[in-house]
Structures are given as structure tokens and as C-alpha cells.
Design an enzyme around this catalytic site. Structure first.
Site, PDB file in Angstrom:
ATOM      1  CB  SER A  62      -0.902   0.032   1.243  1.00 55.17           C
ATOM      2  OG  SER A  62      -1.715   1.191   1.231  1.00 55.17           O
ATOM      3  N   GLY A  67       7.331   0.297   4.648  1.00 50.07           N
ATOM      4  CA  GLY A  67       8.179  -0.380   3.667  1.00 50.07           C
ATOM      5  C   GLY A  67       7.931   0.089   2.246  1.00 50.07           C
ATOM      6  CB  CYS A  68       4.842   0.798   0.388  1.00 45.99           C
ATOM      7  SG  CYS A  68       4.181  -0.870   0.628  1.00 45.99           S
ATOM      8  CG  ASN A  69       5.904   5.549   2.721  1.00 44.38           C
ATOM      9  OD1 ASN A  69       5.032   5.378   1.879  1.00 44.38           O
ATOM     10  ND2 ASN A  69       5.642   6.028   3.914  1.00 44.38           N
ATOM     11  CB  ALA A  72       7.896   4.430  -3.555  1.00 44.77           C
TER      12      ALA A  72
END
Length: 191
Positions: A62, A67-69, A72
Site C-alpha cells: 500500500s 516499507g512501501c515508502n 518507492a
């Protein structure tokens, strides 16, 4: 506190190896999806992208989560290295296109450097043999906004122009995932 505990559990479960995911040599399912680049929505086609070279298709749980931040941002910082190796990058999540418009333009994360695609119903993730799971109600992202969608596991596929999976990368920290994707892409030219 409940949100924090759930996010840790989510991150650890999604960091586990993608045992059922497509493997090297498998055909990569082509897809067309609504995507966002630098906050602008458009129609993304994997088939069209592959006509220009290899594609890094990375699935993440998401937008605006820990972790996604990190992942990306790591892709954004390294995007020129991917381009130098002849590859493009597309992020795929179950986020709505509205969330992805914000995330793709955010200078701290995607920074307008690569597109992110909305797989709102999870059909793209499932076609790559990834699991899709619903999070608990009331879960909030790093901005404090409620996350109202399911999650898929963090897995990256390197897809060659012939539509085959060259590598599947999962089960590691988000920044290491990006490093391994770059190594895999750079290795494609050495065959």
C-alpha cells in the site's frame, strides 16, 4: 497501538518469500491498468512497455506505508540506473488511482519518476500468483488516512521483452528488493 502492531505484522508477513509467485521462465501475464505518473492518471499497458525493453513490475502492499515508502523512494533514486540498463519500472498495488495520484507525485516517494498502477480488485496480483489479503478495519497509513483496500505481498518481477519472467524477487527488505532488481536488470545484458 493496534495500528502499529498490525503494520509490523503486515510488513513481516508480506516480506516472506513469495512461494507461489511466478518463477523465472514463466510467461508474465500482460495487463492494462489505470496508472499514475507525477499525479496524472493514464492507461498503462505492460505489452506496450515491453516493446521498449525489460520491465520491472513491482507489487507492494500500500502507498504511504513504511516499507512501501522506502521501496518507492529507492526506485525513484535509482531510476536512471534502471533506464541505463534499458528497463522501465511500474509499481502495482491495490490502492485506488486517487491514492496513487498523490503517491506518484510525492517528492519523498515516487517523485514523478515512474508510474504506479491501480490493481483495485487484485486481479493483476492474482494473475502473478500473489496472495491478496484484507487488512483490519480502521488501519491508517503514514499520513493518518484510513487504508480501505486489501494488500498483496511485496514481490518484484523482471519481465523481458518476450513476455517471460527473468527473475522473481521477494522475501527481503524493501531497499534490498530494489537493489536486487537492479542487479537482475543489469544482468540481462550479459547473456
Amino acid at each position: 497501538m493496534r495500528n502499529r502492531i498490525w503494520m509490523v505484522l503486515l510488513a513481516s508477513s508480506i516480506a516472506a518469500p513469495a512461494l507461489a509467485a511466478l518463477k523465472a521462465g514463466d510467461p508474465a501475464p500482460a495487463f492494462t491498468a489505470q496508472a499514475s505518473l507525477a499525479g496524472k492518471a493514464f492507461s498503462y499497458s505492460l505489452h506496450d512497455a515491453l516493446a521498449k525493453g525489460p520491465v520491472v513490475v513491482y507489487f507492494y502492499p500500500s502507498a504511504y506505508t513504511g516499507g512501501c515508502n522506502i521501496q518507492a523512494h529507492a526506485f525513484a533514486v535509482n531510476i536512471e540506473k534502471f533506464k541505463a540498463a534499458g528497463a522501465s519500472v511500474i509499481g502495482v498495488s491495490l490502492d485506488s488511482i486517487q491514492r496513487l495520484n498523490d503517491f506518484s507525485a510525492d517528492p519523498d516517494y515516487c517523485a514523478g519518476k515512474f508510474p504506479t498502477a491501480s490493481d483495485a480488485d487484485g486481479s493483476i496480483a492474482k494473475s502473478y500468483a500473489l496472495s491478496v489479503q484484507q487488512g483490519p478495519p480502521g488501519l491508517k497509513d503514514s499520513r493518518g488516512v484510513e487504508i480501505d483496500h486489501a494488500f498483496t505481498e511485496r514481490t518484484t518481477f523482471i519481465v523481458t521483452p518476450d513476455g517471460k519472467v527473468a527473475a522473481t524477487i521477494g522475501g527481503m527488505a524493501p531497499d534490498k528488493n530494489v537493489e536486487q532488481a537492479l542487479v537482475a536488470v543489469q544482468g540481462l545484458g550479459k547473456h
